[in-house]
Design a protein around this motif. Structure first.
Motif, mmCIF file in Angstrom:
data_model
loop_
_atom_site.group_PDB
_atom_site.id
_atom_site.type_symbol
_atom_site.label_atom_id
_atom_site.label_comp_id
_atom_site.label_asym_id
_atom_site.label_seq_id
_atom_site.Cartn_x
_atom_site.Cartn_y
_atom_site.Cartn_z
ATOM 1 N N CYS A 153 -14.592 22.783 42.897
ATOM 2 C CA CYS A 153 -14.489 21.579 42.054
ATOM 3 C C CYS A 153 -15.369 20.425 42.527
ATOM 4 C CB CYS A 153 -13.031 21.122 41.965
ATOM 5 S SG CYS A 153 -11.880 22.407 41.485
ATOM 6 N N PRO A 154 -16.666 20.634 42.771
ATOM 7 C CA PRO A 154 -17.517 19.528 43.218
ATOM 8 C C PRO A 154 -17.695 18.475 42.134
ATOM 9 C CG PRO A 154 -18.860 21.437 42.671
ATOM 10 C CD PRO A 154 -17.429 21.883 42.595
ATOM 11 N N ASP A 155 -17.862 17.247 42.568
ATOM 12 C CA ASP A 155 -18.083 16.126 41.650
ATOM 13 C C ASP A 155 -18.956 15.117 42.387
ATOM 14 O OD1 ASP A 155 -17.977 14.272 39.628
ATOM 15 O OD2 ASP A 155 -15.861 13.789 39.860
ATOM 16 N N LEU A 156 -20.114 14.824 41.845
ATOM 17 C CA LEU A 156 -21.075 13.914 42.457
ATOM 18 C C LEU A 156 -21.182 12.667 41.597
ATOM 19 C CD1 LEU A 156 -23.302 13.428 44.637
ATOM 20 C CD2 LEU A 156 -24.897 14.568 43.080
ATOM 21 N N PHE A 157 -20.969 11.488 42.205
ATOM 22 C CA PHE A 157 -20.997 10.255 41.422
ATOM 23 C C PHE A 157 -21.307 9.075 42.337
ATOM 24 C CE2 PHE A 157 -16.654 11.101 42.768
ATOM 25 C CZ PHE A 157 -16.250 9.898 43.329
ATOM 26 N N ASN A 158 -21.539 7.929 41.709
ATOM 27 C CA ASN A 158 -21.819 6.693 42.434
ATOM 28 C C ASN A 158 -20.738 5.669 42.121
ATOM 29 O OD1 ASN A 158 -23.119 3.815 42.630
ATOM 30 N ND2 ASN A 158 -24.480 5.133 43.830
ATOM 31 N N ASP A 179 -5.982 12.623 49.722
ATOM 32 C CA ASP A 179 -4.548 12.475 49.493
ATOM 33 C C ASP A 179 -3.802 13.218 50.592
ATOM 34 O OD1 ASP A 179 -1.821 13.094 48.252
ATOM 35 O OD2 ASP A 179 -2.714 11.881 46.654
ATOM 36 N N ARG A 180 -2.759 12.572 51.150
ATOM 37 C CA ARG A 180 -2.045 13.131 52.301
ATOM 38 C C ARG A 180 -0.755 13.846 51.918
ATOM 39 N NH1 ARG A 180 -5.643 12.217 56.694
ATOM 40 N NH2 ARG A 180 -6.805 10.317 56.176
ATOM 41 N N GLY A 181 -0.451 13.910 50.628
ATOM 42 C CA GLY A 181 0.812 14.489 50.203
ATOM 43 C C GLY A 181 0.758 16.003 50.067
ATOM 44 N N PHE A 182 1.804 16.567 49.451
ATOM 45 C CA PHE A 182 1.951 18.005 49.325
ATOM 46 C C PHE A 182 1.283 18.572 48.077
ATOM 47 C CE2 PHE A 182 5.487 16.740 51.991
ATOM 48 C CZ PHE A 182 5.596 17.763 52.922
ATOM 49 N N ASP A 183 1.137 17.769 47.036
ATOM 50 C CA ASP A 183 0.769 18.300 45.723
ATOM 51 C C ASP A 183 -0.412 17.544 45.144
ATOM 52 O OD1 ASP A 183 3.216 20.243 44.938
ATOM 53 O OD2 ASP A 183 3.993 18.503 46.008
ATOM 54 N N PHE A 184 -1.601 17.917 45.579
ATOM 55 C CA PHE A 184 -2.816 17.263 45.085
ATOM 56 C C PHE A 184 -3.983 18.209 45.301
ATOM 57 C CE2 PHE A 184 -6.581 14.594 45.378
ATOM 58 C CZ PHE A 184 -6.409 13.721 44.321
ATOM 59 N N TYR A 185 -4.735 18.465 44.221
ATOM 60 C CA TYR A 185 -5.870 19.386 44.340
ATOM 61 C C TYR A 185 -6.786 19.192 43.138
ATOM 62 C CZ TYR A 185 -8.383 23.646 45.652
ATOM 63 O OH TYR A 185 -9.351 24.541 46.055
ATOM 64 N N ALA A 186 -8.030 19.638 43.309
ATOM 65 C CA ALA A 186 -9.031 19.729 42.238
ATOM 66 C C ALA A 186 -9.214 18.424 41.459
ATOM 67 C CB ALA A 186 -8.659 20.859 41.277
ATOM 68 N N PRO A 187 -9.330 17.263 42.118
ATOM 69 C CA PRO A 187 -9.545 16.022 41.370
ATOM 70 C C PRO A 187 -10.933 15.989 40.739
ATOM 71 C CG PRO A 187 -9.835 15.639 43.712
ATOM 72 C CD PRO A 187 -9.337 17.055 43.575
ATOM 73 N N GLN A 188 -11.020 15.340 39.592
ATOM 74 C CA GLN A 188 -12.290 15.122 38.924
ATOM 75 C C GLN A 188 -12.340 13.679 38.440
ATOM 76 O OE1 GLN A 188 -14.968 17.971 38.158
ATOM 77 N NE2 GLN A 188 -13.946 17.931 40.142
ATOM 78 N N THR A 189 -13.543 13.158 38.269
ATOM 79 C CA THR A 189 -13.704 11.756 37.881
ATOM 80 C C THR A 189 -14.574 11.630 36.637
ATOM 81 O OG1 THR A 189 -15.763 11.246 39.086
ATOM 82 C CG2 THR A 189 -13.702 11.198 40.348
ATOM 83 N N PHE A 190 -14.503 10.439 36.040
ATOM 84 C CA PHE A 190 -15.376 10.091 34.927
ATOM 85 C C PHE A 190 -15.549 8.580 34.926
ATOM 86 C CE2 PHE A 190 -11.068 9.925 33.306
ATOM 87 C CZ PHE A 190 -11.039 8.783 32.533
#
Length: 263
Positions: free
Chosen positions: A6-11, A61-72
């Protein structure tokens, strides 16, 4: 072997950021404790000419349930992140009782990203405030045992804090020890195998908890650290408790209403 998903490259704020979800990182004390991670690199140099280097990898994120974030980027020019409130391959670690009803997992609240002190910060988008209803304001000057709401937005501002213990719905405990420089999320019940997660923290100035019926998103020190977790309280557990040492500040709790899509 290490995989980058899930790579995401942004500024954002003039910094080039590479967001990834790597699989294969070994745990290091309180770091990288989930089965798979999500984090980012700040990029120095010009990646378009291959003249660049990556700074250290930072967990998002330091919690138990977080993965595959994406941005826009939205129409206001904000960089918005949404993550998956779940993880693959957790069957031997912890579970979600909602599978008995044919569903599990969710998406996080949209978070606005900014750079502060060379660190990526995350905070709920301001539109979330439109869901606020009734409000409670509490001065922290002694131990607190207070009814909350089924779903709420709680903002805690601290003038002093050497030690803090806060329990949410008799399930989740948030603690901070200034001497140990450690903030910890732990479960007393309702975690279905989830235990504890921690982050090193020099000082606790504030934190914000967005509590839905089966999820918590905790934003610490204006979004410098974040914990996301599922939890499953019983219907009669709606209270919050606070105690600590050299503790002074205030708590503001807003009841939240469900978002409705109008036709």
């Amino acid at each position: 072997m290490l995989y980058w998903e899930c790579p995401d490259l942004f500024n954002v704020d003039g910094k080039n950021i590479l967001l990834i979800s790597p699989q294969g990182i070994d745990a290091e004390d309180i770091k990288y404790n989930n089965i798979y991670q999500s984090g980012y690199y700040i990029i120095d140099g010009d990646y378009k000419t291959n003249n660049y280097k990556l700074r250290d990898f930072e967990e998002l994120d330091r919690g138990f349930d977080f993965y595959a974030p994406q941005t826009f980027e939205d129409s206001k020019g904000r960089r918005i992140l949404i993550g998956w409130m779940g993880l693959p391959d957790i069957e031997d670690l912890y579970s979600n009782p909602t599978t008995d009803y044919g569903w599990q997992h969710a998406l996080t609240i949209p978070r606005e990203l900014k750079i502060k002190n060379n660190k990526l910060t995350q905070n709920p988008v301001e539109e979330i405030n439109m869901l606020r209803k009734d409000k409670k304001y509490i001065e922290i000057n002694s131990n607190i045992n207070e009814d909350a709401y089924d779903t709420f937005d709680m903002i805690v501002n601290l003038e002093k804090c050497d030690k803090l213990e806060s329990t949410i719905k008799n399930c989740v405990n948030l603690s901070y020890d200034r001497e140990k420089q450690l903030f910890t999320l732990s479960f007393t019940q309702g975690g279905y195998g989830r235990t504890n997660r921690s982050v090193s923290l020099d000082k606790l100035n504030n934190f914000r908890v967005l509590c839905d019926t089966s999820s918590l998103e905790i934003f610490i020190n204006n979004g410098e650290e974040v914990f996301t977790t599922r939890f499953y309280p019983t219907k009669d557990n709606v209270g919050i408790r606070f105690s600590g040492e050299n503790l002074k500040g205030s708590i503001c709790i807003y009841e939240m209403e469900a978002y409705k899509i109008e036709n």
